[in-house]
Design a protein around this motif. Structure first.
Motif, PDB file in Angstrom:
ATOM      1  N   ARG A   1      -4.512   7.939  -4.048  1.00 28.35           N
ATOM      2  CA  ARG A   1      -3.647   7.516  -2.934  1.00 28.35           C
ATOM      3  C   ARG A   1      -4.410   7.541  -1.616  1.00 28.35           C
ATOM      4  N   ALA A   2      -5.243   8.559  -1.435  1.00 24.91           N
ATOM      5  CA  ALA A   2      -6.039   8.643  -0.201  1.00 24.91           C
ATOM      6  C   ALA A   2      -7.036   7.501  -0.116  1.00 24.91           C
ATOM      7  N   VAL A   3      -7.683   7.172  -1.236  1.00 22.52           N
ATOM      8  CA  VAL A   3      -8.657   6.076  -1.240  1.00 22.52           C
ATOM      9  C   VAL A   3      -7.957   4.744  -1.001  1.00 22.52           C
ATOM     10  N   ASP A   4      -6.833   4.520  -1.678  1.00 17.94           N
ATOM     11  CA  ASP A   4      -6.101   3.263  -1.497  1.00 17.94           C
ATOM     12  C   ASP A   4      -5.619   3.105  -0.058  1.00 17.94           C
ATOM     13  N   ASP A   5      -5.121   4.188   0.531  1.00 20.32           N
ATOM     14  CA  ASP A   5      -4.687   4.128   1.934  1.00 20.32           C
ATOM     15  C   ASP A   5      -5.877   3.841   2.842  1.00 20.32           C
ATOM     16  N   TRP A   6      -7.006   4.420   2.543  1.00 21.30           N
ATOM     17  CA  TRP A   6      -8.233   4.196   3.319  1.00 21.30           C
ATOM     18  C   TRP A   6      -8.665   2.735   3.226  1.00 21.30           C
ATOM     19  N   LEU A   7      -8.620   2.168   2.040  1.00 17.75           N
ATOM     20  CA  LEU A   7      -9.021   0.771   1.854  1.00 17.75           C
ATOM     21  C   LEU A   7      -8.033  -0.196   2.499  1.00 17.75           C
ATOM     22  N   ALA A   8      -6.753   0.127   2.426  1.00 17.46           N
ATOM     23  CA  ALA A   8      -5.737  -0.787   2.937  1.00 17.46           C
ATOM     24  C   ALA A   8      -5.518  -0.652   4.439  1.00 17.46           C
ATOM     25  N   GLY A   9      -5.939   0.463   4.998  1.00 17.00           N
ATOM     26  CA  GLY A   9      -5.590   0.751   6.384  1.00 17.00           C
ATOM     27  C   GLY A   9      -6.492   0.137   7.424  1.00 17.00           C
ATOM     28  N   ASP A  10      -7.655  -0.360   7.038  1.00 20.57           N
ATOM     29  CA  ASP A  10      -8.614  -0.876   8.017  1.00 20.57           C
ATOM     30  C   ASP A  10      -9.454  -1.959   7.358  1.00 20.57           C
ATOM     31  N   ALA A  11      -9.755  -3.017   8.114  1.00 23.38           N
ATOM     32  CA  ALA A  11     -10.576  -4.097   7.567  1.00 23.38           C
ATOM     33  C   ALA A  11     -11.993  -3.626   7.267  1.00 23.38           C
TER      34      ALA A  11
ATOM     35  N   LEU B   1     -11.834  -9.486  -0.807  1.00 18.83           N
ATOM     36  CA  LEU B   1     -10.676  -9.970  -1.550  1.00 18.83           C
ATOM     37  C   LEU B   1      -9.488 -10.221  -0.628  1.00 18.83           C
ATOM     38  N   ARG B   2      -9.294  -9.333   0.336  1.00 14.97           N
ATOM     39  CA  ARG B   2      -8.206  -9.520   1.294  1.00 14.97           C
ATOM     40  C   ARG B   2      -8.451 -10.782   2.130  1.00 14.97           C
ATOM     41  N   ALA B   3      -9.688 -10.982   2.547  1.00 18.39           N
ATOM     42  CA  ALA B   3     -10.026 -12.178   3.319  1.00 18.39           C
ATOM     43  C   ALA B   3      -9.798 -13.433   2.493  1.00 18.39           C
ATOM     44  N   ALA B   4     -10.159 -13.376   1.207  1.00 19.29           N
ATOM     45  CA  ALA B   4      -9.993 -14.537   0.335  1.00 19.29           C
ATOM     46  C   ALA B   4      -8.522 -14.932   0.216  1.00 19.29           C
ATOM     47  N   VAL B   5      -7.644 -13.943   0.081  1.00 21.30           N
ATOM     48  CA  VAL B   5      -6.217 -14.230  -0.003  1.00 21.30           C
ATOM     49  C   VAL B   5      -5.729 -14.850   1.301  1.00 21.30           C
ATOM     50  N   GLN B   6      -6.185 -14.318   2.414  1.00 20.85           N
ATOM     51  CA  GLN B   6      -5.785 -14.874   3.713  1.00 20.85           C
ATOM     52  C   GLN B   6      -6.261 -16.314   3.871  1.00 20.85           C
TER      53      GLN B   6
ATOM     54  N   ARG C   1       1.130 -12.562  -4.180  1.00 20.12           N
ATOM     55  CA  ARG C   1       1.851 -12.621  -2.896  1.00 20.12           C
ATOM     56  C   ARG C   1       3.351 -12.465  -3.115  1.00 20.12           C
ATOM     57  N   ALA C   2       3.840 -12.940  -4.252  1.00 23.36           N
ATOM     58  CA  ALA C   2       5.260 -12.812  -4.556  1.00 23.36           C
ATOM     59  C   ALA C   2       5.659 -11.374  -4.848  1.00 23.36           C
ATOM     60  N   LEU C   3       4.665 -10.514  -5.070  1.00 25.44           N
ATOM     61  CA  LEU C   3       4.945  -9.112  -5.385  1.00 25.44           C
ATOM     62  C   LEU C   3       4.941  -8.213  -4.152  1.00 25.44           C
ATOM     63  N   VAL C   4       4.788  -8.792  -2.967  1.00 26.08           N
ATOM     64  CA  VAL C   4       4.775  -8.000  -1.735  1.00 26.08           C
ATOM     65  C   VAL C   4       6.051  -7.163  -1.638  1.00 26.08           C
ATOM     66  N   GLY C   5       5.866  -5.869  -1.390  1.00 27.84           N
ATOM     67  CA  GLY C   5       7.000  -4.959  -1.294  1.00 27.84           C
ATOM     68  C   GLY C   5       7.405  -4.340  -2.618  1.00 27.84           C
ATOM     69  N   LEU C   6       6.917  -4.916  -3.723  1.00 27.08           N
ATOM     70  CA  LEU C   6       7.252  -4.403  -5.049  1.00 27.08           C
ATOM     71  C   LEU C   6       6.114  -3.599  -5.670  1.00 27.08           C
ATOM     72  N   VAL C   7       4.889  -3.838  -5.188  1.00 25.97           N
ATOM     73  CA  VAL C   7       3.711  -3.158  -5.717  1.00 25.97           C
ATOM     74  C   VAL C   7       2.888  -2.640  -4.532  1.00 25.97           C
ATOM     75  N   PRO C   8       1.955  -1.750  -4.747  1.00 23.22           N
ATOM     76  CA  PRO C   8       1.113  -1.275  -3.644  1.00 23.22           C
ATOM     77  C   PRO C   8       0.387  -2.421  -2.949  1.00 23.22           C
ATOM     78  N   ARG C   9       0.083  -2.237  -1.679  1.00 18.22           N
ATOM     79  CA  ARG C   9      -0.594  -3.272  -0.899  1.00 18.22           C
ATOM     80  C   ARG C   9      -1.931  -3.657  -1.516  1.00 18.22           C
ATOM     81  N   MET C  10      -2.598  -2.699  -2.164  1.00 18.66           N
ATOM     82  CA  MET C  10      -3.890  -2.988  -2.766  1.00 18.66           C
ATOM     83  C   MET C  10      -3.762  -4.030  -3.875  1.00 18.66           C
ATOM     84  N   VAL C  11      -2.555  -4.207  -4.409  1.00 25.28           N
ATOM     85  CA  VAL C  11      -2.330  -5.239  -5.429  1.00 25.28           C
ATOM     86  C   VAL C  11      -1.899  -6.545  -4.784  1.00 25.28           C
ATOM     87  N   SER C  12      -0.867  -6.493  -3.949  1.00 22.14           N
ATOM     88  CA  SER C  12      -0.294  -7.733  -3.412  1.00 22.14           C
ATOM     89  C   SER C  12      -1.169  -8.414  -2.365  1.00 22.14           C
ATOM     90  N   GLU C  13      -2.014  -7.662  -1.661  1.00 21.55           N
ATOM     91  CA  GLU C  13      -2.809  -8.248  -0.581  1.00 21.55           C
ATOM     92  C   GLU C  13      -4.198  -8.671  -1.031  1.00 21.55           C
TER      93      GLU C  13
END
Length: 279
Positions: A164-174, A214-219, A266-278
């Protein structure tokens, strides 16, 4: 162009710490399926048709895939090839799921394919019998869930807290800074690197690069003109291509597999962790 069917099913609450999503994959045409997959977490896959399947990894290696296999965490874009028609089922393993199902160092199996029967036993083949009935993604998921539960060795609260700490770290900052993860986990830098390798298959700096790309690619695929975290345009191009196999321009018109994967996530936003949907 061959029709590609990809359907996601969310795991039930008790399996959510271990599995990101279950998915049914089908390409009915009797032709070779050949597409890029982005760098990703580990996958357990059942190939339910008889055609040959193999992967081309980022380092140039080619490896044949057994019908039931574990694809370890990938650290770069990977090309998946299957002699069609294609019909399969799979699930994404979270780092917690890796620890609970495998109890081995993920970096030792990164960017490689392993026969899942040798890892998980004859239950893989037994599950395949039910999966071939193809009652749809939800029914296939229900058929596999008991098998997954039997494999679980039990969750470790310390592992869950670290992930959880690693996922929050990855999702919290570009562009996350390693020192921030060290502080959040209260572990030494060496301990953090060792645990990331063991659970994610890569050290934290590589993980940060991977998920930034990966986040940039989705954007980019979603039409965004600007993404954060890169030094300049050429840096972004190199990083996105390394982890997705496509340039930023290519991400605007990706292949069927990449396009459908992004749309479904993208359709899973809010249903799965941000590391999956983003990503």
């Amino acid at each position: 162009m061959a029709e590609v069917e990809l359907d996601y099913v969310l795991p039930p609450a008790d399996l959510q710490p271990y599995v990101t999503t279950f998915y049914r994959f089908r390409v009915p045409a009797p032709i070779k399926f050949d597409e890029l997959e982005r760098a990703q977490i580990a996958q357990v896959r059942w190939q339910l048709t008889s055609g040959r399947a193999w992967y081309h990894f980022a380092d140039g290696r080619e490896q044949e895939a057994p019908p039931y296999h574990l694809l370890g965490p990938t650290t770069g874009a990977t090309r998946m090839c299957v002699e069609g028609p294609v019909f399969g089922f799979g699930m994404g393993l979270t780092p917690v799921g890796w620890a609970a199902l495998l109890r081995s160092d993920a970096s030792a199996l990164a960017d490689t394919v392993t026969d899942a029967v040798t890892l998980f036993g004859d239950g893989m083949a037994e599950a395949a019998i039910q999966l071939r009935a193809d009652g749809g993604a939800a029914a296939m998921t229900a058929a596999v869930e008991p098998f997954v539960r039997r494999l679980l060795h039990g969750g470790d609260p310390g592992t869950l807290a670290f992930v959880r700490a690693v996922d929050d770290w990855l999702a919290g900052d570009a562009s996350p800074v390693l020192e921030a993860l060290v502080e959040a986990t209260r572990l030494s830098r060496r301990q953090v690197e060792r645990r990331c390798n063991a659970l994610y298959g890569a050290p934290p700096k590589l993980l940060a690069r991977k998920y930034r790309a990966l986040r940039a690619a989705v954007q980019l695929a979603s039409g965004s003109e600007e993404v954060e975290g890169f030094y300049d345009q050429s840096h972004m191009i190199r990083e996105v291509k390394e982890f997705t196999g496509l340039t930023p321009r290519g991400m605007r018109t990706p292949g069927d597999l990449a396009r459908i994967t992004i749309e479904h996530r993208r359709a899973l936003v809010g249903l799965v962790p941000r590391m999956v949907s983003e990503t």
